[in-house]
Scaffold this motif. Structure first.
Motif, mmCIF file in Angstrom:
data_model
loop_
_atom_site.group_PDB
_atom_site.id
_atom_site.type_symbol
_atom_site.label_atom_id
_atom_site.label_comp_id
_atom_site.label_asym_id
_atom_site.label_seq_id
_atom_site.Cartn_x
_atom_site.Cartn_y
_atom_site.Cartn_z
ATOM 1 N N PHE A 1 0.836 -1.200 0.000
ATOM 2 C CA PHE A 1 0.000 0.000 0.000
ATOM 3 C C PHE A 1 0.872 1.252 0.000
ATOM 4 O O PHE A 1 1.996 1.230 0.515
ATOM 5 C CB PHE A 1 -0.910 0.006 1.241
ATOM 6 C CG PHE A 1 -1.836 -1.163 1.294
ATOM 7 C CD1 PHE A 1 -3.058 -1.124 0.629
ATOM 8 C CD2 PHE A 1 -1.483 -2.323 1.981
ATOM 9 C CE1 PHE A 1 -3.910 -2.221 0.658
ATOM 10 C CE2 PHE A 1 -2.327 -3.418 2.015
ATOM 11 C CZ PHE A 1 -3.551 -3.374 1.350
ATOM 12 N N THR A 2 0.336 2.334 -0.524
ATOM 13 C CA THR A 2 1.072 3.594 -0.463
ATOM 14 C C THR A 2 0.982 4.161 0.953
ATOM 15 O O THR A 2 0.153 3.727 1.767
ATOM 16 C CB THR A 2 0.497 4.647 -1.427
ATOM 17 O OG1 THR A 2 -0.821 4.985 -0.956
ATOM 18 C CG2 THR A 2 0.411 4.120 -2.850
ATOM 19 N N GLU A 3 1.773 5.177 1.162
ATOM 20 C CA GLU A 3 1.746 5.902 2.442
ATOM 21 C C GLU A 3 0.330 6.396 2.765
ATOM 22 O O GLU A 3 -0.087 6.413 3.921
ATOM 23 C CB GLU A 3 2.727 7.079 2.285
ATOM 24 C CG GLU A 3 2.801 8.044 3.393
ATOM 25 C CD GLU A 3 3.651 9.268 3.015
ATOM 26 O OE1 GLU A 3 4.280 9.277 1.928
ATOM 27 O OE2 GLU A 3 3.686 10.200 3.824
ATOM 28 N N HIS A 4 -0.403 6.769 1.723
ATOM 29 C CA HIS A 4 -1.745 7.329 1.946
ATOM 30 C C HIS A 4 -2.819 6.246 2.090
ATOM 31 O O HIS A 4 -3.912 6.518 2.569
ATOM 32 C CB HIS A 4 -2.105 8.279 0.791
ATOM 33 C CG HIS A 4 -1.085 9.359 0.617
ATOM 34 N ND1 HIS A 4 -0.867 10.331 1.566
ATOM 35 C CD2 HIS A 4 -0.161 9.576 -0.354
ATOM 36 C CE1 HIS A 4 0.126 11.120 1.182
ATOM 37 N NE2 HIS A 4 0.573 10.680 0.013
ATOM 38 N N GLU A 5 -2.487 5.024 1.698
ATOM 39 C CA GLU A 5 -3.478 3.935 1.774
ATOM 40 C C GLU A 5 -3.330 3.085 3.034
ATOM 41 O O GLU A 5 -4.276 2.415 3.450
ATOM 42 C CB GLU A 5 -3.307 2.990 0.567
ATOM 43 C CG GLU A 5 -3.636 3.588 -0.781
ATOM 44 C CD GLU A 5 -3.184 2.697 -1.938
ATOM 45 O OE1 GLU A 5 -3.752 2.833 -3.032
ATOM 46 O OE2 GLU A 5 -2.245 1.887 -1.752
ATOM 47 N N ILE A 6 -2.148 3.080 3.626
ATOM 48 C CA ILE A 6 -1.832 2.046 4.613
ATOM 49 C C ILE A 6 -2.704 2.129 5.884
ATOM 50 O O ILE A 6 -3.128 1.105 6.414
ATOM 51 C CB ILE A 6 -0.309 2.049 4.964
ATOM 52 C CG1 ILE A 6 0.035 0.927 5.943
ATOM 53 C CG2 ILE A 6 0.159 3.372 5.499
ATOM 54 C CD1 ILE A 6 -0.171 -0.464 5.413
ATOM 55 N N VAL A 7 -2.994 3.328 6.343
ATOM 56 C CA VAL A 7 -3.778 3.424 7.583
ATOM 57 C C VAL A 7 -5.205 2.923 7.340
ATOM 58 O O VAL A 7 -5.770 2.193 8.175
ATOM 59 C CB VAL A 7 -3.755 4.858 8.141
ATOM 60 C CG1 VAL A 7 -4.540 4.928 9.454
ATOM 61 C CG2 VAL A 7 -2.319 5.315 8.376
ATOM 62 N N ASP A 8 -5.759 3.273 6.192
ATOM 63 C CA ASP A 8 -7.103 2.751 5.848
ATOM 64 C C ASP A 8 -7.058 1.217 5.753
ATOM 65 O O ASP A 8 -7.996 0.535 6.171
ATOM 66 C CB ASP A 8 -7.574 3.310 4.495
ATOM 67 C CG ASP A 8 -7.972 4.779 4.597
ATOM 68 O OD1 ASP A 8 -8.259 5.232 5.725
ATOM 69 O OD2 ASP A 8 -7.996 5.455 3.555
ATOM 70 N N ALA A 9 -5.983 0.709 5.195
ATOM 71 C CA ALA A 9 -5.861 -0.754 5.070
ATOM 72 C C ALA A 9 -5.863 -1.419 6.444
ATOM 73 O O ALA A 9 -6.514 -2.446 6.654
ATOM 74 C CB ALA A 9 -4.596 -1.112 4.298
ATOM 75 N N ILE A 10 -5.145 -0.820 7.383
ATOM 76 C CA ILE A 10 -5.111 -1.389 8.744
ATOM 77 C C ILE A 10 -6.505 -1.342 9.362
ATOM 78 O O ILE A 10 -6.960 -2.299 10.002
ATOM 79 C CB ILE A 10 -4.085 -0.620 9.628
ATOM 80 C CG1 ILE A 10 -2.667 -0.759 9.053
ATOM 81 C CG2 ILE A 10 -4.142 -1.101 11.087
ATOM 82 C CD1 ILE A 10 -2.172 -2.170 8.863
ATOM 83 N N GLU A 11 -7.191 -0.233 9.132
ATOM 84 C CA GLU A 11 -8.549 -0.116 9.688
ATOM 85 C C GLU A 11 -9.474 -1.174 9.058
ATOM 86 O O GLU A 11 -10.303 -1.774 9.744
ATOM 87 C CB GLU A 11 -9.095 1.290 9.454
ATOM 88 C CG GLU A 11 -10.392 1.530 10.213
ATOM 89 C CD GLU A 11 -10.718 3.017 10.330
ATOM 90 O OE1 GLU A 11 -10.420 3.772 9.389
ATOM 91 O OE2 GLU A 11 -11.282 3.398 11.379
ATOM 92 N N THR A 12 -9.310 -1.410 7.773
ATOM 93 C CA THR A 12 -10.118 -2.445 7.104
ATOM 94 C C THR A 12 -9.864 -3.808 7.740
ATOM 95 O O THR A 12 -10.807 -4.574 8.013
ATOM 96 C CB THR A 12 -9.766 -2.490 5.593
ATOM 97 O OG1 THR A 12 -10.072 -1.221 5.026
ATOM 98 C CG2 THR A 12 -10.529 -3.588 4.871
ATOM 99 N N ILE A 13 -8.607 -4.118 7.987
ATOM 100 C CA ILE A 13 -8.261 -5.415 8.602
ATOM 101 C C ILE A 13 -8.931 -5.544 9.971
ATOM 102 O O ILE A 13 -9.511 -6.586 10.306
ATOM 103 C CB ILE A 13 -6.718 -5.548 8.724
ATOM 104 C CG1 ILE A 13 -6.095 -5.702 7.339
ATOM 105 C CG2 ILE A 13 -6.333 -6.718 9.637
ATOM 106 C CD1 ILE A 13 -4.592 -5.489 7.298
ATOM 107 N N VAL A 14 -8.869 -4.468 10.740
ATOM 108 C CA VAL A 14 -9.471 -4.497 12.085
ATOM 109 C C VAL A 14 -10.982 -4.669 11.986
ATOM 110 O O VAL A 14 -11.585 -5.450 12.733
ATOM 111 C CB VAL A 14 -9.099 -3.215 12.864
ATOM 112 C CG1 VAL A 14 -9.893 -3.124 14.161
ATOM 113 C CG2 VAL A 14 -7.596 -3.187 13.162
#
Lengths: 108, 553
Positions: free
Chosen positions: B506-519
């Motif tokens: 993921f890009t720097e701008h996508e990664i936090v959303d990705a973590i939230e999706t996983i959670v």
């Protein structure tokens, strides 16, 4: 020797760390070392870049400089801007501590 | 705590003087960088992106108040007013000048500290369980055995130039808080046949670009044979470990290549020879001598129930949450183990200011027998605190940014310095961590999610332990741009596992959303609030997470 520049890089300059404090320095047209990236001398193409690095090399012994290497640079609005994130961070300081590094020091 | 004897004092003082001479010769130009570099590294001095970095050893993570005050003073006097606690239970200064380093080492020596075994291809600082001597579940205090290993390994002439660095971790019980299975040698204290303390020896674990889980090679090794067995293992590695390829030179590669059975056979063959020489038999008197340094403090006889604590917990929600998450059961009635979080929301994991270090030292003097522990998860511990003192302790911690009730939760992350400081890094770790902690700042949300160990590394060297994170994040460089690869299902406890890559980075701008999706996927599929993230992952596998993360691609 460190290799932090793209092999296809066109415009490059030379950077290193200063022996006494480890701080980032840049090779200038006068053959000196400056704290500021805007003072760099640029090399256009591989041949020029290799020649510039060779010119900087004696400083390792005479000017207390550690590990000079080439990095790729752009010019934006008259300012020198390193292309890689790594070199942008070296130029300024930690992105999470704006009170530290060169970004925290006004150029006199 | 262990105190230096005359030999230790002499050894460290001599080392400081040698380094002073080496720095002077380098600065005068008498010595080249190529000649100087291995010498500075042997004294814990690296050259990073912006400046030198000094790594100070904290053997098995144990510090006295006096030592912590000294670390704070050095941060003030020679650095930028802070230090960084690492996954090796050490402390790093990010800005020392070369010319100041001998003086810093001299000041460290005044309080029985040094930077030996923090770099180079030697046996590194031994790490251990931060709850040592306090945990209700330990078989014996692992610091005793860590100190014996430290004394055996320091400047060991045969093992000063190993194929590569070599890391030990020791746990005192089967509940592994020291991540022993991802170390070159991990030691678990067990009961031998006669009921005495014995040692299970795991060999060939590690992270980096080739993560491996240590194999049980030596089972219930006896006290008298411990050093002989370790010496034999190191000898096999020193003789057979690869020196022709940097990435294949750790003992894990040797164990993988020849197999655990063959490794065991070779170690046992060497063990017979070492035993025959007899010099490495560890006498009971020596163990007793070291044990005396780690005697339990003078605990008061108290009831385990503390009505005062129960009452404050009920009336003060944040403190109650802190007690529930940040304290652990102590073996002594009426006492608790207090974890000090160095993970404030939006902060830098593992960083402590000089002022905070002084405060922790003062609190340790007041409430915890002047002793502090550093954890491999980059927090601090006061191991022996009276339950009745917990609220006063927490109030001071909270007032100084160290009272966050987040131990083991999603905002309590291991984070390497990454590209903000490290010359080896490919991407930044700290800003990603900060954004994730801010996204999950709500304490109720964190507690609802429950135990979730998120670990971030800025390159494949894996200093941020991403391979063994329940969620791991690895920073990678793609043509000068930072990307972040996610792994799921890793674990560093007694059920150690290496996480699996979930998909494209993921890009720097996508990664936090990705973590939230996983959670959110986890919260949606868990069978009950008691089913931890890792348990749910092990039940359902990677597919549901992958499906949701890449639904639009």
């Amino acid at each position: 020797m460190a290799q932090h520049s793209n092999k296809l890089a066109k415009i490059q300059a030379v950077t290193a760390n200063r022996l006494l404090d480890g701080h980032v320095v840049y090779f200038t047209a006068a053959g000196e070392w400056s704290d500021w990236v805007d003072d760099v001398v640029l090399a256009d193409g591989k041949e020029d870049a290799d020649a510039l690095l060779a010119k900087a090399q004696p400083s390792v012994e005479t000017r207390h400089i550690v590990d000079p290497y080439l990095f790729e640079v752009d010019q934006e609005d008259g300012k020198m801007v390193p292309k890689s994130v790594r070199e942008k961070i070296r130029m300024a300081g930690p992105t999470i501590r704006l009170d530290l590094g060169k970004q925290a020091v006004a150029r006199s | 705590m262990y105190r230096y004897d005359q030999f230790d004092h002499k050894l460290v003082a001599e080392r400081v003087n040698q380094f002073r001479g080496q720095v002077a010769r380098r600065m005068s130009g008498e010595m080249t960088e190529d000649e100087f570099k291995p010498l500075r590294l042997m004294n814990g001095v690296y050259l990073q992106l912006h400046a030198y970095m000094l790594r100070v050893a904290v053997p098995y993570g144990t510090l006295s108040s006096v030592q912590m005050h000294k670390l704070a003073d050095i941060a003030t006097k020679y650095d930028k007013g802070y230090g960084h606690f690492t996954t090796r239970q050490n402390l790093q200064y990010n800005w020392p000048a070369l010319e100041d380093l001998p003086a810093i080492l001299e000041e460290l020596a005044e309080v029985e500290m040094h930077a030996i075994q923090t770099s180079g291809n030697c046996i590194r600082n031994v790490t251990s369980d931060q709850y040592a001597g306090a945990a209700a579940d330990e078989i014996d205090d692992p610091r005793i055995w860590s100190e014996i290993i430290r004394q055996w390994s320091t400047f060991h002439p045969e093992f000063t130039f190993l194929p590569r660095k070599f890391k030990f971790a020791v746990t005192g019980c089967s509940n592994d808080r020291a991540a022993i299975r991802v170390h070159d040698i991990g030691i678990e204290l067990v009961r031998g046949k006669d009921g005495d303390v014995a040692f299970d020896i795991y060999v060939g674990g590690g992270q980096g670009r080739t993560p491996m889980i240590g194999k049980l090679i030596g089972e219930a090794i006896s006290r008298e044979d411990l050093l002989a067995y370790l010496e034999s293992t190191l000898r096999v590695y020193n003789m057979s470990g690869r020196r022709d390829h940097l990435y294949k030179s750790r003992i894990k590669i040797l164990v993988h290549d020849i197999g655990a059975e063959e490794m065991k056979r070779r170690v046992e063959e060497e063990f017979v020879l070492v035993k025959k020489q007899g010099v490495l038999e560890l006498p009971q008197e020596e163990v007793d001598r070291i044990r005396a340094y780690f005697e339990a403090p003078d605990f008061e006889a108290l009831d385990d129930e503390c009505a005062e604590l129960t009452a404050v917990m009920a009336s003060h929600k944040r403190f109650g949450a802190w007690v529930n998450t940040n304290t652990a059961v102590h073996k002594q009635a009426g006492y608790a183990i207090a974890n000090i979080s160095l993970k404030p929301i939006g902060g830098v994991a593992g960083d402590a200011s000089d002022e905070q270090m002084h405060i922790v030292a003062d609190l340790a003097e007041k409430y915890a027998f002047s002793e502090i522990r550093v954890t491999h998860e980059q927090n601090l511990v006061l191991a022996h605190v009276k339950k009745a003192d917990l609220f006063a302790l927490w109030e001071t911690l909270e007032a100084n940014g160290m009272g966050t009730p987040n131990l083991g939760l999603i905002t309590d992350q291991i984070v390497c310095p990454g590209l903000d400081y490290c010359a080896l890094a490919n991407a930044r770790s700290i800003p990603i961590s900060q954004e994730i902690t801010e996204r999950f700042a709500d304490l109720d949300r964190q507690h609802n999610i429950g135990e979730l160990k998120l670990k971030i590394s800025g390159c494949i060297n894996a200093c941020g332990h991403h391979h063994v994170g329940h969620i791991g994040i690895l920073g990678v460089d793609k043509k000068g741009t930072e990307y972040y690869q996610v792994t799921l299902g890793g674990s560093a406890d007694e059920f150690t596992a290496v996480g699996k890559i979930v998909g494209r980075a993921f890009t720097e701008h996508e990664i936090v959303d990705a973590i939230e999706t996983i959670v959110e996927v986890y919260l949606g599929l868990r069978e009950s609030p008691d089913e931890r993230f890792l348990d749910a992952y092990r039940r359902v596998g990677i597919a549901p997470f992958k499906e949701k993360l890449y639904a639009d691609t």
